[in-house]
Scaffold this motif. Sequence first.
Motif, mmCIF file in Angstrom:
data_model
loop_
_atom_site.group_PDB
_atom_site.id
_atom_site.type_symbol
_atom_site.label_atom_id
_atom_site.label_comp_id
_atom_site.label_asym_id
_atom_site.label_seq_id
_atom_site.Cartn_x
_atom_site.Cartn_y
_atom_site.Cartn_z
ATOM 1 N N UNK A 13 -10.379 -0.593 7.561
ATOM 2 C CA UNK A 13 -10.284 -1.930 7.014
ATOM 3 C C UNK A 13 -11.144 -2.155 5.774
ATOM 4 N N UNK A 14 -11.685 -1.093 5.215
ATOM 5 C CA UNK A 14 -12.491 -1.248 4.001
ATOM 6 C C UNK A 14 -11.611 -1.677 2.832
ATOM 7 N N UNK A 15 -12.217 -2.381 1.852
ATOM 8 C CA UNK A 15 -11.533 -2.632 0.593
ATOM 9 C C UNK A 15 -11.519 -1.342 -0.221
ATOM 10 N N UNK A 16 -10.559 -1.282 -1.144
ATOM 11 C CA UNK A 16 -10.428 -0.045 -1.927
ATOM 12 C C UNK A 16 -11.738 0.312 -2.629
ATOM 13 N N UNK A 17 -12.346 -0.662 -3.262
ATOM 14 C CA UNK A 17 -13.511 -0.349 -4.091
ATOM 15 C C UNK A 17 -14.692 0.165 -3.287
ATOM 16 N N UNK A 67 -15.953 4.253 6.061
ATOM 17 C CA UNK A 67 -15.338 3.267 5.169
ATOM 18 C C UNK A 67 -14.031 3.835 4.626
ATOM 19 N N UNK A 68 -12.943 3.466 5.274
ATOM 20 C CA UNK A 68 -11.622 3.974 4.906
ATOM 21 C C UNK A 68 -10.740 2.801 4.489
ATOM 22 N N UNK A 69 -10.054 2.965 3.371
ATOM 23 C CA UNK A 69 -9.063 1.994 2.896
ATOM 24 C C UNK A 69 -7.684 2.505 3.256
ATOM 25 N N UNK A 70 -6.876 1.656 3.881
ATOM 26 C CA UNK A 70 -5.504 2.036 4.205
ATOM 27 C C UNK A 70 -4.587 1.521 3.099
ATOM 28 N N UNK A 71 -4.093 2.423 2.290
ATOM 29 C CA UNK A 71 -3.320 2.045 1.109
ATOM 30 C C UNK A 71 -1.842 1.837 1.357
ATOM 31 N N UNK A 72 -1.444 1.826 2.620
ATOM 32 C CA UNK A 72 -0.023 1.630 2.895
ATOM 33 C C UNK A 72 0.766 2.865 2.518
ATOM 34 N N UNK A 73 1.991 2.635 2.095
ATOM 35 C CA UNK A 73 2.853 3.771 1.772
ATOM 36 C C UNK A 73 3.291 3.690 0.317
ATOM 37 N N UNK A 74 3.345 4.837 -0.333
ATOM 38 C CA UNK A 74 3.799 4.900 -1.721
ATOM 39 C C UNK A 74 5.306 4.683 -1.753
ATOM 40 N N UNK A 75 5.768 3.773 -2.588
ATOM 41 C CA UNK A 75 7.221 3.517 -2.686
ATOM 42 C C UNK A 75 7.884 4.555 -3.561
ATOM 43 N N UNK A 76 8.984 5.102 -3.089
ATOM 44 C CA UNK A 76 9.626 6.217 -3.775
ATOM 45 C C UNK A 76 11.118 5.972 -3.917
ATOM 46 N N UNK C 1 -2.316 -0.601 -6.027
ATOM 47 C CA UNK C 1 -2.996 0.380 -5.176
ATOM 48 C C UNK C 1 -4.160 -0.238 -4.428
ATOM 49 N N UNK C 2 -4.726 -1.254 -5.023
ATOM 50 C CA UNK C 2 -5.955 -1.790 -4.436
ATOM 51 C C UNK C 2 -5.712 -2.830 -3.349
ATOM 52 N N UNK C 3 -4.448 -3.214 -3.155
ATOM 53 C CA UNK C 3 -4.176 -4.208 -2.120
ATOM 54 C C UNK C 3 -4.081 -3.568 -0.759
ATOM 55 N N UNK C 4 -4.513 -4.309 0.231
ATOM 56 C CA UNK C 4 -4.328 -3.825 1.580
ATOM 57 C C UNK C 4 -2.852 -3.851 1.942
ATOM 58 N N UNK C 5 -2.544 -3.232 3.015
ATOM 59 C CA UNK C 5 -1.175 -3.039 3.432
ATOM 60 C C UNK C 5 -0.676 -4.277 4.176
ATOM 61 N N UNK C 6 0.042 -5.139 3.455
ATOM 62 C CA UNK C 6 0.522 -6.391 4.052
ATOM 63 C C UNK C 6 1.959 -6.217 4.504
#
Lengths: 284, 284, 284, 284, 284, 284
Positions: A13-17, A67-76, C1-6
């Motif tokens: 749940x960390x923020x990216x930065x 401290x891990x940020x979950x960036x979701x999935x890359x759209x392809x 990239x910096x947004x959480x996964x909504x």
Amino acid sequence: MKNKNISTFIACEAAYDEADIVLFGIPFDGTTSFRPGTRFAMQAIRPDSYGLETYSPYLQRDLEDTRVFDGGEVELPFGNTEKAMQEILDYTRQVVADGKKFMMVGGEHLVSLPTIQAAYEKYPNLHVIHLDAHTDLRQEFLGEELSHATVIRRCHDFLGDGRIFQFGIRSGTKEEFDWAKEHTHLEPFTATTLQETIEKLRDVPVYITIDLDVLDPSIFPGTGTPEPGGWTYRELMEAIQSFQSLNHIVAADVVELSPQYDVSGGSTAVACKTIREMLLTLAK
Amino acid sequence: MKNKNISTFIACEAAYDEADIVLFGIPFDGTTSFRPGTRFAMQAIRPDSYGLETYSPYLQRDLEDTRVFDGGEVELPFGNTEKAMQEILDYTRQVVADGKKFMMVGGEHLVSLPTIQAAYEKYPNLHVIHLDAHTDLRQEFLGEELSHATVIRRCHDFLGDGRIFQFGIRSGTKEEFDWAKEHTHLEPFTATTLQETIEKLRDVPVYITIDLDVLDPSIFPGTGTPEPGGWTYRELMEAIQSFQSLNHIVAADVVELSPQYDVSGGSTAVACKTIREMLLTLAK
Amino acid sequence: MKNKNISTFIACEAAYDEADIVLFGIPFDGTTSFRPGTRFAMQAIRPDSYGLETYSPYLQRDLEDTRVFDGGEVELPFGNTEKAMQEILDYTRQVVADGKKFMMVGGEHLVSLPTIQAAYEKYPNLHVIHLDAHTDLRQEFLGEELSHATVIRRCHDFLGDGRIFQFGIRSGTKEEFDWAKEHTHLEPFTATTLQETIEKLRDVPVYITIDLDVLDPSIFPGTGTPEPGGWTYRELMEAIQSFQSLNHIVAADVVELSPQYDVSGGSTAVACKTIREMLLTLAK
Amino acid sequence: MKNKNISTFIACEAAYDEADIVLFGIPFDGTTSFRPGTRFAMQAIRPDSYGLETYSPYLQRDLEDTRVFDGGEVELPFGNTEKAMQEILDYTRQVVADGKKFMMVGGEHLVSLPTIQAAYEKYPNLHVIHLDAHTDLRQEFLGEELSHATVIRRCHDFLGDGRIFQFGIRSGTKEEFDWAKEHTHLEPFTATTLQETIEKLRDVPVYITIDLDVLDPSIFPGTGTPEPGGWTYRELMEAIQSFQSLNHIVAADVVELSPQYDVSGGSTAVACKTIREMLLTLAK
Amino acid sequence: MKNKNISTFIACEAAYDEADIVLFGIPFDGTTSFRPGTRFAMQAIRPDSYGLETYSPYLQRDLEDTRVFDGGEVELPFGNTEKAMQEILDYTRQVVADGKKFMMVGGEHLVSLPTIQAAYEKYPNLHVIHLDAHTDLRQEFLGEELSHATVIRRCHDFLGDGRIFQFGIRSGTKEEFDWAKEHTHLEPFTATTLQETIEKLRDVPVYITIDLDVLDPSIFPGTGTPEPGGWTYRELMEAIQSFQSLNHIVAADVVELSPQYDVSGGSTAVACKTIREMLLTLAK
Amino acid sequence: MKNKNISTFIACEAAYDEADIVLFGIPFDGTTSFRPGTRFAMQAIRPDSYGLETYSPYLQRDLEDTRVFDGGEVELPFGNTEKAMQEILDYTRQVVADGKKFMMVGGEHLVSLPTIQAAYEKYPNLHVIHLDAHTDLRQEFLGEELSHATVIRRCHDFLGDGRIFQFGIRSGTKEEFDWAKEHTHLEPFTATTLQETIEKLRDVPVYITIDLDVLDPSIFPGTGTPEPGGWTYRELMEAIQSFQSLNHIVAADVVELSPQYDVSGGSTAVACKTIREMLLTLAK
């Protein structure tokens, strides 16, 4: 009540930065020749990760302390492999440029090509530890050079000899096994030489790519190309515990979960637990 | 032709009055937080038990030579956990009062609370052997004190220190593992101390509670919260064979089968075989 | 990239403060007596909603032109029905107090009780349109007054006679059908009197509760208690189109999807499309 | 607590001697050429019947007001069709000799042969109403005269011309459709002539055999040989309501449920509801 | 473009006349008492065999270097066990008469009776190695002498004492285990005496019959009667590797895959890999 | 015994040279954005076609009286859409050049683009009848011009205005519906204008493309993007019967079956029956 509905891997749940590690999914199965479905892996993994605890009694560390940020999935795009690989490469380069370690979740194994390449661009001395049932060393497959069956060969194109260490391999053509004798370290079936490999790679940058079909299909039925005779989960956990001696793991991936082939959810649980242990390994 | 349609576990055809052991099911999964379904366990177990033989080549004894009454399933309200626990307690007290041993089939693990309590009321020196993937030692879970995740802690409330022996545990919070160090005997992952435990408990009253998720999800995928890295079936059979040295087993249970998560029926077969072996163990 | 996964229902991306409608899920199936699973409905609906278009060719309106906030799912305790109902009531009261319309997604039908109550507290002249296969008019069920089988009777407790209009009903006890004759408007099987009902309710506050098992199990197999002989999807769409004449719809719900009973995903698609059409109806 | 575990279809709790109707299952699928599984029908039907109400709002009668004995399932050998048919015949003759009406639940359609024969032996003027997707009029099938594909032809062997009335038929060879023109009343696809058939048979002894695949596979996917283009459930209910005008129904059957092909349970619900309506019809 | 659509097991493309080995399927499950479905085995195996490689890294030989004819499946009547056995016998006799080795794929285990008999007629000194979970030594089962549960006993009828070697057995009646002590070599559970058996049979004609349920149901869930506590795949591979010392294997079979009970395809993969290894063993 | 194992659609056993119609499959689902799987359609259709009869009681014609060659499936690369489309085009051009009509079975809908193009190259006055739930008229989708969601728009690129007739459409963007008003004949939801379309096209060359998701998901759940509110099977049969008035049908296709989403096999049966009826229509 006023927050939007955010969905992450447990405790990521960390923020990216502020994050040390970026976790992201690649929903790509475009070259899968037999049975597709790895595109759905990350979507199944997130909610099921809450069936886990954040604490690992194996490593005696807790994901809550990382401290891990979950960036979701890359759209392809669909149907255009080259463009998809380029977009994964661009994404991963940015993560690396921002000074993050990363943990990628596939998708089919081909998606490790751009992520290994991005890590290699930053760490030219990169070495790769590869756990898999399959050699993945073909020069081409069904006329295509970009394929799940060629991915490690494509990595060798830039890494060169002596950089790739393969364990658990129990399927491939005779040509692939012969080729490996000269270009990679390939241990068929087992991992008895893993310990000495880890000694050797203790202080160099290492990328660990885990094709979960290294596990026996009884342990991990949720995959496109089941290959009987693989590892037990305890054997995989022993490998992960031995990774704790590596001093410079820069990234890792876990690929080839196809959740729909295992309605029990056991394979997704295997993926979740492996991701938790590998995140704790990266965070060390 | 004139008899009604009676359905029992294989060879459990004794009348209540002549029976030494009462087998009954508790179709309750009301506190299951992740994936419900253990309410359907007993309903799946009965017909599938006929895929077994009555003879055990492991114990070299035959279920036909025992006297077991199959009491069906206890009817319970839905949505009211306290009332359900009370009804299970009342039922089990009666069985115990009638001088029977019993074999309970869950349901989620919380249902072991009233059955252990009923056994404890008759045998105040009761000791519990607990096979499980999870600690089940939380003080509360999602705000509730009665939960599948708190059941062994609730048993400790009346049993006290030194009475609970846990094996196979591979998931829990750090707090639970720490708490166990002072209050129970907890062996993580394996059962290497089971033999010495059995020496110690040889002549005291013992209740054996088997959460089938102690098995690896490959062996037992039909469960709500699969936790990879568990026991093989042979390891469970070795544990059961070591139980033969206990002189005073008063009751046992087998919980957490959710048959719908394993369409192959393999998990139901695991439950059936475990019940057969435990009935033969109780009948010794 | 910096947004959480909504993760939201398609096009429901408004912030809470700017939204006209709040969409939320209630993952509760605690009194389900037969086959549980509605707790997983919202989790299945969100990703599958992207298989829909935002545009409705039926209503010729687009979800992109509405302002809906997706509030995720209300977290609830397991095994304690009264506490769960209270938490739903608190949540919904807040939404109503903030001047929002709402769209609730179940969960079992009992969860409509607190949401109808919250709407009723604001609109004492509330009328309820109820589409369902089952009467839901029992005084108690298996000894409990709070149950999926009693929910409409419990609403009658505060709404009183003449406020409830039931359509599509094809299952219930003789007592329920008899009771309905004096206390509700109940049309068995069909919806031929829906049009005149709508005339009558044109300008009063209306809550619409849709138990999706009003549909035939062929259309909607993903539900706990399938009852053959129900509506086609076109018949449901005709009902929804007739709702366009109501001038004061204050809230709606869609309940009883159990996605795991329909591996094809068709039932989830039915729920998604119904939610889209009802959101467009509320937004009118 | 002291009773054994008895399992019946809902409300079918009369003792044999006091019963007017005997309900029994025939778990036979030995000649099924395509996909077996009807042997499991009755085993699925019993527990799922409790998802129904005992009251029929269609017929406005209640199963609680009838006296039905549930005789369980007839035990049969595997792999020997002739012996199996003989055992069914013996069982059914006894039921008929005891002055009972009966309701048989298959099994594949071949099992209607001995039950129709037993009814015919008592009522030589027997007429058969046959609802089905398939003609079932072959002289032989894959070299065998006893087959699900020949069953109605075998009944014609003893009933002769003018006794068999077939509705809903939408699959067969050209030869079967041609043969039917001279020997049975066969209405393809629909049931528009059912009403006039019922007029004609009002006062003669009638056996009603319902192959549930007369329903569209959307309504009834749980069957071995799905044939698209069938009846809706409402069309089947209309047929059943028209049966109320028959004054001398002596027996009925409902065959060809293969529950494992419909994981939603909808097909089993269809079978349960059809059995309830037909029991109420027999009990009139 | 102009060729018809031919479907074979991977790399089994020789013409009949030039082939050394004939591979054929027997889609028969007519005496299966519990859960049918082995009739579908070969149909699932053919397409899935293309998920394998033709090269075996275990035996370091390639299926491309053998000459195997895929004879499809023998067409059989349904519901007439004796006739079916005769047709299998006729087919296999012809294959043997033409000087071919053969590899049969079941079907239920009873189909090994005619194929072992055909091999025995040519090689009167035939010995049988039998891997299985079940004894299969009953004199009769449910009143029938021809049954999956009697098949090895029926083979003993003509082979006599000292010819049958059974491994992995973990289920049977007490009578069967007792009978085996005098008439066969039966090793319960494991294969520790396999090596010495192979020494003994090195130069006599040997038929190997592999009931895949010798494997643990975790490895091989796709079978009708799962029996927990079986072999890992590595244990089966070790057995197959020890077969390489036999100098006169005349035929083999692999039976009891029911693919529909394992939606992951893992069991079919197990069957495919076992067939590949056994074909390479036969071709040696 | 000596023939190889040939597998065809039922009764499609003509040699290529003597055939009037070529049936072939395109196992391509490379641009499928939601749920892949149509690549497995033809593999499921062939064996299940034997659950049908060859005779159609609707058209009163028999497939045995036609000459159809089953060409198997075109082999394609994975991950390279343009190359795949070219290979389909080359194959179909050859079929057309040899003077055959053809029946193509998808695969996702994009594969109709090269087959319609091949037909158009031979018949420049080609008209297309398009049955579908979706408009398929996007200019691009996820950045790609070649997609299942753009296929009819791509056909319009060469066919131009006035050539495309769309029925059953119930999903699309507002832009697509608006664009259709000027460039195609699009009837939403139903087929009431089909009869007049057929009058208009009676004597011109016609290609019929049937996306089976035009059917309601209850009838056809085995598809990637279920869209509720579609046709019954009888409505589709009425459309097919009206096609009998067309004098110059040059080719047809049936696309978008994903058999794994319908474990009942009902959707595959729908595809088989539709193919049989369309083959009989082409053969007229």
